[in-house]
Enzyme design. Structure first.
Site, PDB file in Angstrom:
ATOM      1  N   HIS A 345       0.555  -1.092  -0.021  1.00 37.77           N
ATOM      2  CA  HIS A 345      -0.083  -0.041   0.133  1.00 37.77           C
ATOM      3  C   HIS A 345       0.773   1.269   0.016  1.00 37.77           C
ATOM      4  O   HIS A 345       0.206   2.428   0.203  1.00 37.77           O
ATOM      5  CB  HIS A 345      -0.631   0.087   1.197  1.00 37.77           C
ATOM      6  CG  HIS A 345      -2.012  -1.045   1.179  1.00 37.77           C
ATOM      7  ND1 HIS A 345      -3.244  -0.914   0.641  1.00 37.77           N
ATOM      8  CD2 HIS A 345      -1.938  -2.337   1.633  1.00 37.77           C
ATOM      9  CE1 HIS A 345      -4.119  -1.780   0.906  1.00 37.77           C
ATOM     10  NE2 HIS A 345      -3.282  -2.706   1.619  1.00 37.77           N
ATOM     11  N   LYS A 531      -8.761  13.311   4.475  1.00 39.73           N
ATOM     12  CA  LYS A 531      -7.529  12.254   4.406  1.00 39.73           C
ATOM     13  C   LYS A 531      -6.622  12.444   5.544  1.00 39.73           C
ATOM     14  O   LYS A 531      -6.697  13.534   6.096  1.00 39.73           O
ATOM     15  CB  LYS A 531      -6.901  12.373   3.249  1.00 39.73           C
ATOM     16  CG  LYS A 531      -6.445  13.574   2.750  1.00 39.73           C
ATOM     17  CD  LYS A 531      -5.911  13.622   1.299  1.00 39.73           C
ATOM     18  CE  LYS A 531      -7.006  13.606   0.270  1.00 39.73           C
ATOM     19  NZ  LYS A 531      -7.065  12.359  -0.405  1.00 39.73           N
ATOM     20  N   ARG A 532      -5.769  11.284   5.715  1.00 42.76           N
ATOM     21  CA  ARG A 532      -4.781  11.727   6.989  1.00 42.76           C
ATOM     22  C   ARG A 532      -3.846  12.857   6.738  1.00 42.76           C
ATOM     23  O   ARG A 532      -3.778  13.280   5.350  1.00 42.76           O
ATOM     24  CB  ARG A 532      -3.937  10.504   6.960  1.00 42.76           C
ATOM     25  CG  ARG A 532      -4.446   9.327   7.857  1.00 42.76           C
ATOM     26  CD  ARG A 532      -5.006   9.561   9.178  1.00 42.76           C
ATOM     27  NE  ARG A 532      -3.667   9.868   9.868  1.00 42.76           N
ATOM     28  CZ  ARG A 532      -3.532   9.100  10.722  1.00 42.76           C
ATOM     29  NH1 ARG A 532      -4.470   8.053  11.295  1.00 42.76           N
ATOM     30  NH2 ARG A 532      -2.583   8.972  11.678  1.00 42.76           N
ATOM     31  N   LYS A 537       0.435  14.451   0.992  1.00 38.79           N
ATOM     32  CA  LYS A 537      -0.888  14.679   0.303  1.00 38.79           C
ATOM     33  C   LYS A 537      -1.062  16.183   0.209  1.00 38.79           C
ATOM     34  O   LYS A 537      -1.964  16.536  -0.244  1.00 38.79           O
ATOM     35  CB  LYS A 537      -1.879  14.138   1.419  1.00 38.79           C
ATOM     36  CG  LYS A 537      -1.702  12.458   1.729  1.00 38.79           C
ATOM     37  CD  LYS A 537      -2.813  12.199   2.773  1.00 38.79           C
ATOM     38  CE  LYS A 537      -2.679  10.612   3.033  1.00 38.79           C
ATOM     39  NZ  LYS A 537      -3.309   9.671   2.003  1.00 38.79           N
ATOM     40  N   THR A 637      -8.654   6.600  -1.866  1.00 35.41           N
ATOM     41  CA  THR A 637      -9.958   6.019  -2.061  1.00 35.41           C
ATOM     42  C   THR A 637     -11.194   7.094  -1.808  1.00 35.41           C
ATOM     43  O   THR A 637     -12.275   6.969  -2.124  1.00 35.41           O
ATOM     44  CB  THR A 637     -10.216   4.805  -1.127  1.00 35.41           C
ATOM     45  OG1 THR A 637      -9.815   4.990   0.304  1.00 35.41           O
ATOM     46  CG2 THR A 637      -9.568   3.669  -1.570  1.00 35.41           C
ATOM     47  N   LYS A 641     -14.944   7.597  -3.754  1.00 38.51           N
ATOM     48  CA  LYS A 641     -16.224   7.918  -3.000  1.00 38.51           C
ATOM     49  C   LYS A 641     -16.826   9.342  -3.391  1.00 38.51           C
ATOM     50  O   LYS A 641     -18.024   9.631  -3.534  1.00 38.51           O
ATOM     51  CB  LYS A 641     -15.768   8.066  -1.440  1.00 38.51           C
ATOM     52  CG  LYS A 641     -15.464   6.719  -0.832  1.00 38.51           C
ATOM     53  CD  LYS A 641     -14.885   6.928   0.572  1.00 38.51           C
ATOM     54  CE  LYS A 641     -14.023   5.508   1.006  1.00 38.51           C
ATOM     55  NZ  LYS A 641     -13.086   5.902   2.146  1.00 38.51           N
TER      56      LYS A 641
END
Ligand code: 26Q
Length: 793
Positions: A345, A531-532, A537, A637, A641
């Site tokens: 991952h 998200k985290r 990110k 992910t 969504k």
């Protein structure tokens, strides 16, 4: 399952009386919920027992998904939906005079994971049951889940997540299935009469592993699978001593709250071995009872390793086959490799797990011996063909460390990444050497999501509209959503779609008001990043975009109004991520209090992001921020969504974003930024300070971090500025800034044409079916686990 409202009401009253010895009018909302959960559990019980018996009788091949994290989300509504009882129960609750929203809200959301990996594991359990596969989860029942996040003066404060305080009605303790897990001590190999070596353990520290099973109910399939989570307890001999209870229980006391840092902590190693050993022991016991001969194991059992955390399953299965089943090495190894498969991952070097051999030997002496032997045989077998340099780099043991990813690849017949680009990069970067040796093992399995939870349950206005326009087939086969394409130019449909979105936005606005005391305009563009919190990110890039908008407003520019919604937890030890949290909160305070911004720009950072909060945010999103530096996000992910509920994606060409663009069409996404190859080429010559000097807007924004324009971020502002200018901006925030703004202006322009916007939202929803986790697990089932027939060509 067929239950009438009358029957349900009777069942509900019965259970309430039996459990609480009280009338309905005296139950608290929590008790009302618990009563309902027990009723529903009862409704699923027959299918659960039948599914287990059926799998055994027909010798159906079983998948066991080993994951150190699961995030199932609240189960009540989802179980009712899947059983087909949601409408009956809602009607029944209404007749009983109960407030069904309050009843659903009383359920706690088990946060037994950090983020994407844990949520994916639960989506897969849901998808396996919903496609009729016999697929079970194996994990840890943490006494405390991921911390609850609160904000105090803009800082993240972590509060323990005491999720079991009120008991968890969905789980069933199975004391009769408990097993013993042994740590430490030492092992002697004693030759027995048959010449076989017997492993004799001395001075081990034994812990009892007690399983708690939760039903994973398929969507209208009658299949009910099991998520088995293990809790550590003292063994019977030691249970009398209070100190022992505390010590044994420590193994499953809490979830590690980091999702990238692997600082080798012994307790983490204990956790990993604990659930791996317990899981494999219980699988083998069950297997022998139903099939007899362990040599048939891979015909009836597939064990999947979710990232490297359970990778020692390779060694533990070898131990059980050699020491307990007395098989010879070669046969045990062949069975192990045929049984195991592994998903990677992450590409982040710092997240690749290694364990110091000394620690591993002290805690797991027998597994260490087996690791040496796996390593020795691996080297002996491939040295002449691949040379010592490559074999050294691919071997499990290097420089006194056990490399779990290497072990996982060597001990599995299949290895996969989680999006096309990620699976390709695995072959050229972190697993390049092993790819040379085992090219046939590698494949891609792009992640998926469950539209049942994200659309059917979380977005009722959209789901209702879809039923009306294309019928209900999409509820069983999300790919049927493509039928929506023929409505993408129908103005009546498009305005209904936007009305559904608006309804969700009004609901989220109310939540923002209730949580933050902030009033936001529901007709603004809702721009979401959930998200985290991680440097890669690039929540910071999003913040810079907000500051640019703020400065533009101050200069009198007129743009479409935006509400920026954030949800993000930071690992408690991750300094930089916590600095960014404080920055977002400070920017929110600045912007939200400025009268010039009223009605034009607002920032809502909702605390405690998790599955339940995601259900409230996602249906209300207009824009989905997926802005990681290309080549860093394995898949993502939340991107899937958010597209499924009609948000337009603002994205770099990273992870699954690329596949989303391919599915929904180039025009439906605002793409910006360096590609992975461009970023790689830029790296050696990159000069962040030069970018800062050259771009006046960027210069101004970077200065705002430290010049007092944003109150209360003195040290955080300095830290972030240093990361950008002194450490040369590891994730190229400055490099992608201008292009990010340009993509945002394209979205602004589009917002001015609501019909064009709605059309693109429609294209996204229509294309989202291909990211259903049902399809993903079927690809695993055919190509890796071999529980489904190969697709006819
Ligand atoms: C490892 C060792 C020690 C402590 C913690 C960990 C640890 C824990 C969790 C390491 C990683 C994780 C979780 C990683 C994760 O969630 N990765 C995400 O997986 C998603 C599902 O495949 C992807 O969509 C995301 O891109 C990826 O970041």
């Amino acid at each position: 399952m067929v239950i009438t409202t009358t029957q349900f009401i009777k069942d509900y009253r019965d259970v309430a009386l039996r459990w609480f010895a009280d009338g309905l009018e005296n139950l608290s909302p929590l008790q009302q919920y618990q009563t309902l959960a027990l009723v529903v559990k009862g409704y699923a019980a027959r299918d659960w027992a039948r599914s287990k018996a059926h799998a055994d009788k027909t010798q159906q091949k079983q998948v066991y998904y080993f994951s150190i994290e699961f995030m199932p989300g609240r189960l009540l509504a989802s179980n009712l939906l899947n059983l087909g009882l949601k409408d009956v129960v809602d009607a029944g609750l209404a007749k009983l005079g109960l407030d069904s929203a309050a009843v659903y809200a009383a359920e706690r959301d088990p946060g037994l994971g950090n983020g994407g990996l844990g949520r994916l594991a639960s989506a897969f359990l849901d998808a396996m049951a919903s496609t009729g596969m016999a697929g079970n989860g194996n994990g840890i029942r943490y006494r405390y889940g991921l911390f609850e996040q609160r904000f105090v003066d803009g800082y993240q404060v972590e509060v323990p997540d005491d999720w079991l305080r009120d008991s968890y009605p969905w789980e069933t303790r199975k004391e009769n299935r408990a097993v013993i897990v042994k740590f430490g001590g030492h092992v002697d190999l004693v030759p027995g009469a048959s010449g076989h070596l017997t492993a004799v353990y001395q001075g081990t520290d034994d812990v009892l592993a007690v399983p708690y099973d939760t039903a994973m109910i398929g969507y209208r399939t009658g299949t009910v699978n099991t998520m088995r989570l293990w809790a550590a307890e003292p063994t019977a001999e030691r249970a009398h001593a209070l100190a022992e209870t505390a010590r044994a229980g420590a193994i499953t006391e809490f979830l590690y709250p980091d999702d990238s840092d692997t600082a080798g902590r012994e307790l983490r190693l204990r956790q990993e071995y604990f659930f791996v050993s317990a899981g494999l022991q219980s699988i083998l016991t069950h297997f022998k009872r139903t099939h007899g001969d362990v040599r048939l194991l891979p015909n009836f059992v597939a064990v999947h390793i979710n990232d490297t955390h359970p990778a020692m399953a390779v060694l533990e299965l070898m131990r059980l086959l050699l020491d307990e089943e007395q098989l010879a090495w070669d046969q045990a190894w062949q069975l192990t490799v045929a049984t195991m498969s592994y998903t990677n991952h992450t590409l982040m070097a710092e997240a690749l797990e290694t364990w110091p051999l000394g620690m591993f030997q002290d805690l797991l002496p027998r597994l260490a011996q087996l690791a040496f032997e796996v390593d020795r045989r691996f080297r002996a077998r491939y040295l002449s063909r691949f040379g010592s340099v490559l074999v050294n780099r691919a071997a499990p043991l290097q420089d006194g460390q056990l490399h779990m990813a290497n072990l996982a690849v060597i001990g599995s017949h299949a290895v996969n990444g989680v999006a096309k680009i990620h699976s390709e990069l695995l072959k050229t970067t972190v697993l390049a050497d092993l790819y040379q040796i085992f090219p046939d093992r590698f494949s891609n399995k792009t992640n998926g999501i469950t539209p049942r939870r994200w659309v059917q349950l979380a977005d009722v206005p959209l789901a209702t509209l879809l039923d009306d326009v294309i019928g209900t087939k999409w509820r069983h086969q999300p790919q049927a959503l493509v039928a929506l394409r023929s409505h993408a130019s129908d103005p009546a449909f498009l305005s209904r779609l936007m009305a559904a979105k608006h309804e969700n936005k009004v609901r989220l606005a109310a939540l923002i008001q209730a949580t933050l005391g902030l009033e936001v305009p529901a007709d603004a563009m809702f721009d979401v990043q959930i998200k985290r919190l991680h440097a890669y990110k690039r929540q910071l890039l999003h913040v810079f975009g907000i500051l640019e908008h703020y400065l533009a407003i101050k200069k009198g520019a007129v743009r479409p109004p935006r509400v920026h919604v954030f949800g993000a937890k930071a690992a408690p030890s991750y300094r930089y991520a916590k600095a960014v949290i404080r920055l977002i909160n400070a920017v929110a305070a600045l912007v939200n209090a400025d009268p010039d911004c009223a009605g034009k720009l607002a920032v809502a950072f909702l605390p405690n992001y998790g599955v339940s909060l995601a259900e409230a945010i996602i249906p209300a999103a207009d824009v989905s921020e997926q802005i990681s530096l290309a080549g860093t996000e394995a898949s993502g992910t939340s991107n899937m969504k958010l597209m499924a509920t009609g948000a337009l994606t603002l994205a770099t060409l990273d992870g699954a974003n690329i596949e989303i663009r391919d599915a929904a069409g180039k025009e439906s996404m605002a793409v910006f930024g360096l590609t992975e190859q461009e970023a790689k080429a830029l790296r050696p010559q990159y000069n962040a300070r030069e970018r800062y000097e050259r771009d006046p807007v960027l210069h101004r924004i970077v200065d705002m971090l430290t010049d007092g324009s944003i109150p209360n971020i003195e040290s955080e502002g300095r830290e972030i500025r240093a990361e950008l200018l002194d450490y040369n901006d590891t994730y190229f925030v400055l490099a992608d800034f201008a292009d990010y703004l340009a993509a945002n202006r394209r979205l602004d322009a589009l917002w001015g044409d609501p019909v064009a916007w709605a059309k693109l939202a429609t294209e996204n929803i229509a294309a989202s079916g291909r990211f259903s986790a049902d399809l993903t697990v079927q690809r695993y089932g055919r190509e890796i686990w071999r529980v489904l027939p190969e697709q006819p060509v």
